[in-house]
Every structure is written in C-alpha cells, then in structure tokens.
Write an enzyme that holds these catalytic residues in place. Structure first.
Site, PDB file in Angstrom:
ATOM      1  N   SER A 421       0.823  -1.207   0.000  1.00 53.91           N
ATOM      2  CA  SER A 421       0.000   0.000   0.000  1.00 53.91           C
ATOM      3  C   SER A 421       0.858   1.258   0.000  1.00 53.91           C
ATOM      4  O   SER A 421       0.369   2.335  -0.315  1.00 53.91           O
ATOM      5  CB  SER A 421      -0.940   0.005   1.202  1.00 53.91           C
ATOM      6  OG  SER A 421      -0.233  -0.221   2.373  1.00 53.91           O
ATOM      7  N   HIS A 442      -3.584  -3.475  -5.771  1.00 54.16           N
ATOM      8  CA  HIS A 442      -3.770  -2.941  -4.426  1.00 54.16           C
ATOM      9  C   HIS A 442      -5.230  -3.018  -3.997  1.00 54.16           C
ATOM     10  O   HIS A 442      -6.066  -2.229  -4.442  1.00 54.16           O
ATOM     11  CB  HIS A 442      -3.266  -1.483  -4.392  1.00 54.16           C
ATOM     12  CG  HIS A 442      -3.379  -0.855  -3.050  1.00 54.16           C
ATOM     13  ND1 HIS A 442      -3.763   0.459  -2.865  1.00 54.16           N
ATOM     14  CD2 HIS A 442      -3.184  -1.362  -1.810  1.00 54.16           C
ATOM     15  CE1 HIS A 442      -3.778   0.728  -1.577  1.00 54.16           C
ATOM     16  NE2 HIS A 442      -3.438  -0.365  -0.915  1.00 54.16           N
ATOM     17  N   GLU A 454      -6.817  -0.882  -6.986  1.00 54.88           N
ATOM     18  CA  GLU A 454      -5.919  -0.076  -7.817  1.00 54.88           C
ATOM     19  C   GLU A 454      -4.937  -1.000  -8.539  1.00 54.88           C
ATOM     20  O   GLU A 454      -4.341  -1.884  -7.922  1.00 54.88           O
ATOM     21  CB  GLU A 454      -5.155   0.932  -6.947  1.00 54.88           C
ATOM     22  CG  GLU A 454      -6.051   2.046  -6.417  1.00 54.88           C
ATOM     23  CD  GLU A 454      -5.320   3.006  -5.472  1.00 54.88           C
ATOM     24  OE1 GLU A 454      -5.638   4.199  -5.485  1.00 54.88           O
ATOM     25  OE2 GLU A 454      -4.435   2.547  -4.712  1.00 54.88           O
ATOM     26  N   ASN A 492      -4.907   6.338  -1.098  1.00 55.25           N
ATOM     27  CA  ASN A 492      -4.234   6.689   0.155  1.00 55.25           C
ATOM     28  C   ASN A 492      -3.639   8.091   0.086  1.00 55.25           C
ATOM     29  O   ASN A 492      -3.572   8.801   1.090  1.00 55.25           O
ATOM     30  CB  ASN A 492      -3.158   5.664   0.498  1.00 55.25           C
ATOM     31  CG  ASN A 492      -3.797   4.359   0.952  1.00 55.25           C
ATOM     32  OD1 ASN A 492      -4.987   4.335   1.288  1.00 55.25           O
ATOM     33  ND2 ASN A 492      -3.029   3.287   0.929  1.00 55.25           N
TER      34      ASN A 492
HETATM   35  P1  NAI Z   1      -0.402  -8.863   8.118  1.00 50.55           P
HETATM   36  O1  NAI Z   1       0.673  -8.580   9.070  1.00 50.55           O
HETATM   37  O2  NAI Z   1      -1.789  -9.091   8.628  1.00 50.55           O
HETATM   38  O3  NAI Z   1      -0.019 -10.177   7.275  1.00 50.55           O
HETATM   39  C1  NAI Z   1       1.243 -10.420   6.727  1.00 50.55           C
HETATM   40  C2  NAI Z   1       1.412 -11.934   6.656  1.00 50.55           C
HETATM   41  O4  NAI Z   1       2.577 -12.231   5.927  1.00 50.55           O
HETATM   42  C3  NAI Z   1       1.578 -12.576   8.025  1.00 50.55           C
HETATM   43  O5  NAI Z   1       0.662 -13.649   8.129  1.00 50.55           O
HETATM   44  C4  NAI Z   1       3.013 -13.079   8.023  1.00 50.55           C
HETATM   45  O6  NAI Z   1       3.162 -14.293   8.740  1.00 50.55           O
HETATM   46  C5  NAI Z   1       3.257 -13.298   6.546  1.00 50.55           C
HETATM   47  N1  NAI Z   1       4.653 -13.222   6.117  1.00 50.55           N
HETATM   48  C6  NAI Z   1       5.555 -12.261   6.404  1.00 50.55           C
HETATM   49  N2  NAI Z   1       6.717 -12.507   5.761  1.00 50.55           N
HETATM   50  C7  NAI Z   1       6.529 -13.632   5.033  1.00 50.55           C
HETATM   51  C8  NAI Z   1       7.334 -14.401   4.155  1.00 50.55           C
HETATM   52  N3  NAI Z   1       8.578 -14.029   3.866  1.00 50.55           N
HETATM   53  N4  NAI Z   1       6.801 -15.510   3.602  1.00 50.55           N
HETATM   54  C9  NAI Z   1       5.557 -15.884   3.881  1.00 50.55           C
HETATM   55  N5  NAI Z   1       4.738 -15.214   4.708  1.00 50.55           N
HETATM   56  C10 NAI Z   1       5.215 -14.098   5.273  1.00 50.55           C
HETATM   57  O7  NAI Z   1      -0.358  -7.715   7.032  1.00 50.55           O
HETATM   58  P2  NAI Z   1      -1.516  -7.138   6.101  1.00 50.55           P
HETATM   59  O8  NAI Z   1      -2.188  -6.034   6.795  1.00 50.55           O
HETATM   60  O9  NAI Z   1      -2.319  -8.256   5.574  1.00 50.55           O
HETATM   61  O10 NAI Z   1      -0.686  -6.465   4.930  1.00 50.55           O
HETATM   62  C11 NAI Z   1      -0.071  -7.248   3.936  1.00 50.55           C
HETATM   63  C12 NAI Z   1       0.258  -6.362   2.755  1.00 50.55           C
HETATM   64  O11 NAI Z   1      -0.936  -5.756   2.284  1.00 50.55           O
HETATM   65  C13 NAI Z   1       1.201  -5.209   3.064  1.00 50.55           C
HETATM   66  O12 NAI Z   1       2.019  -5.012   1.944  1.00 50.55           O
HETATM   67  C14 NAI Z   1       0.274  -4.020   3.266  1.00 50.55           C
HETATM   68  O13 NAI Z   1       0.875  -2.786   2.958  1.00 50.55           O
HETATM   69  C15 NAI Z   1      -0.791  -4.334   2.257  1.00 50.55           C
HETATM   70  N6  NAI Z   1      -2.083  -3.722   2.533  1.00 50.55           N
HETATM   71  C16 NAI Z   1      -2.619  -3.692   3.799  1.00 50.55           C
HETATM   72  C17 NAI Z   1      -3.847  -3.108   4.031  1.00 50.55           C
HETATM   73  C18 NAI Z   1      -4.443  -3.111   5.409  1.00 50.55           C
HETATM   74  O14 NAI Z   1      -5.418  -2.361   5.638  1.00 50.55           O
HETATM   75  N7  NAI Z   1      -3.963  -3.897   6.337  1.00 50.55           N
HETATM   76  C19 NAI Z   1      -4.610  -2.484   2.940  1.00 50.55           C
HETATM   77  C20 NAI Z   1      -3.993  -2.633   1.633  1.00 50.55           C
HETATM   78  C21 NAI Z   1      -2.771  -3.202   1.469  1.00 50.55           C
END
Ligand code: NAI
Length: 647
Positions: A421, A442, A454, A492
């Site tokens: 994001s 996105h 997006e 954003n």
């Molecule tokens: P989160 O922290 O809930 O989930 C991330 C997951 O990735 C975790 O389950 C973790 O165990 C796993 N992980 C981390 N490194 C890893 C690896 N090397 N291999 C396999 N699994 C791995 O994070 P979230 O909020 O789901 O965000 C994920 C992505 O989505 C980020 O890039 C964030 O910027 C983007 N995003 C988040 C939004 C939100 O509102 N939370 C909205 C839009 C995009």
C-alpha cells in the site's frame, strides 16, 4: 420450443416473434448491437408493435425469453434517464413504460416471463406485468429492482405490482434496498411461480403459460397490509428504518418510494410532484453519474485481453492475503495460500468459511469454495499458478528477498503481483530479471466489502501483465482502476491530508466524536478519526510521514509513542472493545468544519489528476468514491468541489 414459424408480418430489430403448433407466441428479446438487453425507447417502441400485432392476431399465450447469454433484461437505458432534465420529461418516461406494461398485464391471453440470468429494474417490472414468471435455477439468475440505488424509483408498474405479488413487507424491503434475489429465493418468496432447471425451462414455460392456473398473489395476511387503513402503520415502521439508514436525509428516493406506495398505491402517474422532486434533485443526478463512473471502471476489466486466472497463489495469509485468497476462491478460482506461520493460514481459512456461509448461503457452493482454497505452507502451488500475489509484511527488503526466491519458480507466462500500500512497485521490482511481469494489485480493507482495486502501473510493466491484472480484478467482480506508481497511489494519497487535517482539529481541542460527526453529516460512511483507528494509526503515521506537506499532528505522534494504534490495540482516538468502537458523545460541529476537512482531499485529488496518477477527473472521482466510500450522492470530490464553486 417445438416447431416455430417466424411471424413475417413484422419487421423487428430487437425481437423475434414465433408461433408454435399450439399457437403459443414466443417472444425472444435480443437487443441489436448490444451484449445485454435494455429497455431503450426503441426497444419499448418495438414491444408496442409486437403487442399491436398480437392484439390483431391473438395467440394462445405469450412467453417472453431472452436471446442473450448474459441474462434476461438489464433494465431501462440509464442514458435515457440521465437525459431527463425536467418534470415533463420524467413523467413522459414513466408514462410510456407504465402504459406499455399495463397492456401486457391486461392482455386477454396468458403471459409468462422466463427469466434466466439478470432480471433488473424495468426487466423485473416487465416480468411482474406477466401473469406467470419462471426463473431458471442457475447461479447467475438474479432478480432485483435496483432503481433506488440510482436515486430513482421502479416507475413502470413495479411499485404497484410487487406488493400484490409478494406482500408489501417483502416488496418494500426489495425496493428500498435494491438487493437481488436468486431463482430459489424468488420462488420461496413468491416472486416467481417456480425455479426450474435449465434443460427443461422452455418446456416448463410452454406448459405453465397454458396451465390456466391463477396468477400468484401474496397470501391474505400479507395482502391485508395493502389495505389503505393498515398501510400507514407499516409505513411508520419502514420510515423509522429509512431514517436510521439515512439520518441526514441525503437520499430522497427511499422516502418517495414509500410515499408513492402509501399515498398513490405505487402509481407514480398519480404523484407528479414526486417525479418532479426527483428529476430535479442533485442526488439523483449524482447517483446516475456514479453509475456511469462504475461502468467506466468495469469497462477496464471487460475490455482486458487476457484469459481468466484459473490458479492464484497467495503469499502472506494475514488480514489482506487471507481475504484476497478467500474472495478469489469464492469466485471460482483455485487458490493456494502460503505463509511462514501456519496459524495465520488456519485463521484465514476460518474467516473464509464465515465469508462463504454469509455470501453463498448454500452448503454445496460453500463446500466447493472451501475445496478450492488450499493451505500451502511450503509454497508448492507457486510453480503452477497463473498469478502469484504477495501480501506479506510491508517491508521492502523482505519483499525483495521474497521476489528473488519466487521469480525463478514462476511458470512461463505467469505474472507476479504485490499488494503493497505504500512502497514503490518499481523499487520492489528493481532486482527482478523481468520487471515487466510485476504489477501492483492494491486491494482495500476489508477486501470482501471494498469494490475498488488499484492496478499500479510502472514504466517497466508489460501490456500483457497489465491486461492480466485488469482481467483478474474483473473476475473477482471488483472495479479496477489503473494508477501510476506514485506515493500512496490515488486513494491513500488523497485520504492522508484529510485524516491529518482531522487530527489537527484534535490538536486544536475538538473532540474526535465531534469531528467525525461533521463528516457523517456530510455523508461519509464513517468519520475520519474512526477510519484512522480502523486502518491503524501506525499505518496512517507511516503514510503521513511520506505524504504530509506540513508536519504531523501532535496527537498522532502521541498515540504512536503510547503504542495506541487504534482498533487493533484497543485504543486510539476511540476506545475499542473486542473490535467494537465505544461510542463517544458528539458535540455540534462548528460551521464550516466539514468543508475545512474535505478541502485538502479535494485539492490532493486535483493534484493527482494533474500529475497523471489517474487519467482524468472522472476516474479520480470514481476511485475516491469506490475506494473510500466518499459520499456517493455528492458525485465525487472533484465534481463536488466544482459544484461548490458554482453555487
Ligand atoms: P499482516 O501482518 O496481517 O499479514 C502479513 C502476513 O505475511 C503474516 O501472516 C506473516 O506471517 C506473513 N509473512 C511475512 N513474511 C513472510 C514471508 N517471507 N513468507 C511468507 N509469509 C510471510 O499484514 P496485512 O495487513 O495483511 O498487509 C499485507 C500487505 O498488504 C502489506 O504489503 C500491506 O501494505 C498491504 N495492505 C494492507 C492493508 C491493510 O489495511 N492492512 C490495505 C492494503 C494493502
């Protein structure tokens, strides 16, 4: 149909009329030069000719069916509504449809609508004018009166007939929500006589239309609610519900629909003042505008030159990755879900099961969606996927390291996507041997509810990858918006200055509840500070550092220092208990507060257009409406900003 003779006496462009051996007339609706059937004035005029012909040559019965794979009828021609500028034009449009469908309803021979696929608005009103209705039992069969969502009403007899057929309670629910029902739901509520399997549909229609059965009507108890003395009692309850959903009276259509049912038995021709009120209301014009904006976004997906994704591999089963995987499986895609932490995969599967239960409401469909969603902690699915999407922690080094590992394993032609994001997609792809296959896709949180996605384009991006990303988003039933790879992309980037301005008001001593109240009154689905708490103050802080022009508000830094990150930690601008916000009492917002808060958002949206982040002002408005819930009845931030200037 058995033998069919085309009726030669008529020259028709949009219909084919045939008579079978039983003198049953089959009217196939197949609008020329269109993938869907719409009740444009030309189509309606031809329908009038068909009815004239049948009046002169009475058949044993008449069956309406569609010649389009896409569905029965997608409603009226919205462009013709958009062209309505005054009360006379509005009334003429209503009268034409009302009278034509009345001819179907009063035909001396039995009539039947055989509905397959979408049956929307005017299409359902046509079906309601028939004596009988059968719906083909297929997942794509959906019946609805969505007019209210466009700020208008079902004016071609729907408001009059639906309450008689299914009772006023169910009818008002459908008309005021605009929600769609499936073939089986329609059969259960009596909207159609039966849901029939596809292979016997034509046969069933032929039998049913000549059966001599009485037309279906709501039972006596429901009919009683149509009694003029009882109506006001029910209307009061419904009014209460409308007031709760729209406390600031931004949307006139639901109140007018209710009024037309109570006062005029659902006949808008008896309510010219109501027609006039709606045809001149800004909300109606703006909601029609939003409909067109939505169509423009859908068009990106429809036009995309790419095969559908059959296998998606998601890496990162957190909030976003888990839900993207679930939504994709729900839409028929085989999904493998990888995470370094197995617990996150099982949590994601648990959430997916809840989503499928809520949305699919059918054990067999739920089970097949679950079967399509495969836990894959070791990433075996990676080599077979058409699309690999990463949604891991927002850290550029970690993401780049993952890509180094992933790229050599991709199958030929597969594309790679990131859900980042806030990071530069170009930067994330800098170490790839083929950066043309990396695209930003996105999604917004919560994935299942937010319609916009997006598509982040970079200089390196290949056309094939871009098209594939657009097609994928379309496959999910979401709205793709191409944006440039600039900080915050579109949504954003425009939210940040708005949220920060709200926080500056906190610094000045206003309470969060009062600030949020100002924007609820403006028409936002939730206030900026509740939104900030929901997104996470750490995320807003990171975005603010990247995007703020004039420093960060003190209150934001203070919350971060105390690790009060909003909903996820139980405290932010509000207190949260088990994911529920503890309501605080709002004061009366000072005059001009909403404008003060929204202006930075409008300015930033205009800047995004100037810098080419999105292609034009309409797409910018579309992105902000579907990506943030920006009050749809205002027509989008730039449209609103311009009209404010004019007034
Ligand atoms: P989160 O922290 O809930 O989930 C991330 C997951 O990735 C975790 O389950 C973790 O165990 C796993 N992980 C981390 N490194 C890893 C690896 N090397 N291999 C396999 N699994 C791995 O994070 P979230 O909020 O789901 O965000 C994920 C992505 O989505 C980020 O890039 C964030 O910027 C983007 N995003 C988040 C939004 C939100 O509102 N939370 C909205 C839009 C995009």
């Amino acid at each position: 149909m058995t033998t069919a003779n085309t009726v030669d006496a008529l020259t028709l462009r949009h219909f084919t009329l045939s008579l079978d051996k039983q003198r049953l007339a089959w009217l196939r609706i197949d609008m020329a030069d269109s993938t869907v059937n719409r009740l444009s004035s030309e189509v309606m005029q031809e329908l009038g000719q068909v009815l004239d012909h049948l009046a002169a040559h009475p058949p044993a019965g008449l069956v309406f069916y569609s010649g389009k794979d896409s569905g029965f009828i997608a409603g009226a021609d919205i462009d013709e509504f958009s062209g309505v500028n005054n009360a006379e034009q509005g009334q003429a449009l209503v009268a034409r449809g009302w009278r034509l469908f009345d001819r179907i309803a009063t035909a001396p021979w039995p009539t039947l609508a055989l509905v397959r696929g979408h049956c929307l608005g005017g299409g359902l009103e046509l079906a309601l004018a028939c004596q009988y209705r059968l719906a083909v039992d297929e997942p794509d069969t959906r019946l609805s009166l969505p007019e209210v969502r466009l700020g208008i009403f079902p004016g071609w007899g729907g408001m009059y007939r639906l309450p008689r057929v299914i009772g006023p309670m169910a009818a008002l629910d459908l008309m005021l929500s605009g929600r769609a029902v499936s073939a089986r739901q329609a059969a259960t509520m009596g909207l159609v006589d039966a849901a029939v399997p596809s292979r016997v549909a034509m046969h069933a229609a032929a039998q049913h239309v000549l059966s001599g059965k009485p037309a279906r009507r709501a039972n006596a108890m429901h009919q009683a609610l149509n009694n003029p003395r009882v109506k006001p009692v029910l209307a009061k309850l419904v009014q209460k519900k409308i007031n709760k959903q729209d406390p600031y009276n931004h949307y006139p259509a639901p109140r007018l629909i209710l009024d037309m049912w109570v006062q005029h038995d659902g006949n808008p021709l008896k309510a010219p003042a109501d027609i006039e009120a709606l045809s001149q209301h800004d909300t109606t014009r703006n909601l029609l505008r939003v409909f067109h904006l939505q169509e423009r976004l859908k068009e990106f997906g429809r036009q995309a030159q790419a095969d559908p994704i059959s296998h998606l591999h998601v890496i990162g089963a957190g909030v976003m990755g888990g839900d993207i995987a679930a939504v994709s499986a729900m839409k028929g895609i085989r999904v493998t879900l990888q995470d370094q932490d197995r617990r996150h995969i099982s949590q994601a599967l648990g959430r997916a099961a809840t989503l499928f239960r809520k949305r699919l409401k059918n054990r067999r469909l739920e089970q097949s969606a679950l079967d399509r969603l495969v836990p894959d902690p070791d990433g075996h699915g990676l080599r077979h996927a058409d699309l690999v999407l990463e949604a891991i922690t927002e850290n550029p080094d970690v993401k780049r390291a993952l890509f180094r590992e992933v790229e050599p394993k991709l199958k030929a032609g597969a594309i790679l996507a990131t859900n980042t994001s806030s990071l530069s997609v170009t930067g994330l792809g800098s170490e790839l041997s083929d950066p043309s296959r990396l695209v930003g896709i996105h999604f917004f949180n919560p994935v299942a509810r937010m319609p916009l996605v997006e598509i982040v384009t970079t200089d390196a991006l290949s056309n094939a990858t871009r098209e594939q990303a657009l097609a994928f988003v379309h496959q999910l039933g979401k709205l793709p918006l191409p944006v440039l790879d600039t900080p915050g992309f579109l949504v954003n980037a425009v939210l940040a200055p708005y949220l920060l301005e709200a926080m500056r008001c906190v610094d000045e001593g206003m309470t969060p509840a009062t600030i949020d109240q100002a924007m609820l009154e403006f028409g936002m689905p939730l206030g900026p500070l509740e939104l900030a708490d929901t997104v996470g103050l750490d995320i807003v802080h990171a975005a603010g550092r990247q995007l703020a022009d004039n420093g960060l508000p003190h209150c934001l830094s203070a919350h971060i220092e105390r690790n009060e990150l909003g909903k996820k930690t139980g405290r932010g601008f509000y207190a949260w208990d088990a994911g529920k916000m503890q309501k605080a009492t709002a004061g009366t917002p000072p005059p001009g507060l909403a404008n003060r808060l929204i202006q930075p958002l409008i300015d930033r949206t205009a800047e995004c257009v100037q810098h080419g982040v999105v292609a034009d002002t309409d797409l910018a408005d579309a992105g902000v409406i579907f990506g943030t819930g920006f009050a749809p009845f205002r027509g989008g931030p730039l449209h609103y900003g311009a009209s404010k200037h004019d007034s």
